[in-house]
Motif scaffolding. Structure first.
Motif, PDB file in Angstrom:
ATOM      1  N   SER A   1      30.363  74.546   0.774  1.00 40.08           N
ATOM      2  CA  SER A   1      30.921  75.728   1.430  1.00 40.08           C
ATOM      3  C   SER A   1      30.319  75.973   2.805  1.00 40.08           C
ATOM      4  O   SER A   1      30.673  76.942   3.459  1.00 40.08           O
ATOM      5  CB  SER A   1      30.724  76.967   0.552  1.00 40.08           C
ATOM      6  OG  SER A   1      29.359  77.232   0.389  1.00 40.08           O
ATOM      7  N   PHE A   2      29.412  75.094   3.243  1.00 40.38           N
ATOM      8  CA  PHE A   2      28.928  75.157   4.628  1.00 40.38           C
ATOM      9  C   PHE A   2      29.495  73.948   5.371  1.00 40.38           C
ATOM     10  O   PHE A   2      29.600  72.856   4.820  1.00 40.38           O
ATOM     11  CB  PHE A   2      27.395  75.117   4.666  1.00 40.38           C
ATOM     12  CG  PHE A   2      26.759  76.310   4.005  1.00 40.38           C
ATOM     13  CD1 PHE A   2      26.693  77.532   4.656  1.00 40.38           C
ATOM     14  CD2 PHE A   2      26.237  76.223   2.725  1.00 40.38           C
ATOM     15  CE1 PHE A   2      26.109  78.641   4.057  1.00 40.38           C
ATOM     16  CE2 PHE A   2      25.651  77.328   2.112  1.00 40.38           C
ATOM     17  CZ  PHE A   2      25.590  78.531   2.780  1.00 40.38           C
TER      18      PHE A   2
ATOM     19  N   ASP B   1      24.162  75.053   9.070  1.00 43.77           N
ATOM     20  CA  ASP B   1      24.730  76.347   8.665  1.00 43.77           C
ATOM     21  C   ASP B   1      24.063  76.849   7.382  1.00 43.77           C
ATOM     22  O   ASP B   1      23.806  78.047   7.233  1.00 43.77           O
ATOM     23  CB  ASP B   1      26.236  76.232   8.436  1.00 43.77           C
ATOM     24  CG  ASP B   1      27.003  75.959   9.726  1.00 43.77           C
ATOM     25  OD1 ASP B   1      26.436  76.190  10.815  1.00 43.77           O
ATOM     26  OD2 ASP B   1      28.152  75.508   9.636  1.00 43.77           O
ATOM     27  N   ALA B   2      23.798  75.941   6.459  1.00 42.92           N
ATOM     28  CA  ALA B   2      23.125  76.316   5.210  1.00 42.92           C
ATOM     29  C   ALA B   2      21.693  76.758   5.492  1.00 42.92           C
ATOM     30  O   ALA B   2      21.199  77.727   4.905  1.00 42.92           O
ATOM     31  CB  ALA B   2      23.139  75.147   4.230  1.00 42.92           C
TER      32      ALA B   2
ATOM     33  N   GLY C   1      21.862  78.536  -0.232  1.00 41.40           N
ATOM     34  CA  GLY C   1      21.701  77.794   1.016  1.00 41.40           C
ATOM     35  C   GLY C   1      20.947  76.484   0.883  1.00 41.40           C
ATOM     36  O   GLY C   1      20.878  75.711   1.835  1.00 41.40           O
ATOM     37  N   PHE C   2      20.376  76.227  -0.280  1.00 41.60           N
ATOM     38  CA  PHE C   2      19.597  74.984  -0.446  1.00 41.60           C
ATOM     39  C   PHE C   2      20.498  73.859  -0.955  1.00 41.60           C
ATOM     40  O   PHE C   2      20.238  73.252  -1.992  1.00 41.60           O
ATOM     41  CB  PHE C   2      18.402  75.240  -1.365  1.00 41.60           C
ATOM     42  CG  PHE C   2      17.339  76.089  -0.724  1.00 41.60           C
ATOM     43  CD1 PHE C   2      16.385  75.526   0.115  1.00 41.60           C
ATOM     44  CD2 PHE C   2      17.308  77.467  -0.928  1.00 41.60           C
ATOM     45  CE1 PHE C   2      15.408  76.310   0.726  1.00 41.60           C
ATOM     46  CE2 PHE C   2      16.336  78.264  -0.325  1.00 41.60           C
ATOM     47  CZ  PHE C   2      15.389  77.682   0.506  1.00 41.60           C
TER      48      PHE C   2
END
Ligand code: ASC
Length: 128
Positions: free
Chosen positions: A1-2, A7-8, A58-59
């Motif tokens: 989704s990034f 971006d993440a 985000g990882f």
């Protein structure tokens, strides 16, 4: 989704930065460095309770390189990292619930354990 790994990285760093601001404000009250404001404390707790669930998103795979202090162990020891993350969200939830009571003693009683989960994860999974 990034779209890109960067971006993440920015997403999780942004979430951590928001958490640090609200965590710091609660900590200042818990440690008698700022006057107790029950309404503000409850709001800080509410923000933390939501935003604490964001960094894990985000990882993503491939976001271990670049402007990040994330250690490779995040991806090579995923069960351990997930456990540390879940401990953090659980202790933050307790802190947020305490902040809603309007009683500073309840905040003092839960702040240390929540702070401990920040430090534990940094010690194991963050460079320097
Ligand atoms: C904070 C913050 C952290 C934690 C950590 C707790 O306010 O920014 O990273 O608390 O210092 O030990």
């Amino acid at each position: 989704s990034f779209q890109k790994p960067e971006d993440a990285i920015r997403y999780r760093q942004g979430a951590f930065r928001v958490m640090a601001a609200h965590f710091g404000a609660l900590g200042a009250m818990a440690n008698n460095r700022a006057p107790f404001d029950a309404q503000a404390a409850a709001r800080h707790g509410d923000v933390l309770a939501v935003v604490s669930h964001l960094p894990a998103n985000g990882f993503v795979a491939g976001s271990d390189k670049g402007e990040t202090r994330a250690k490779p162990e995040i991806w090579s020891e995923q069960a351990k990292f997930r456990a540390a993350n879940d401990k953090m969200t659980a202790e933050v939830a307790k802190l947020a619930a305490a902040a809603k009571t309007g009683n500073l003693d309840n905040i003092k009683a839960t702040f240390g354990a929540a702070a401990g989960t920040c430090k534990a994860c940094h010690d194991d999974f963050r460079k320097d």
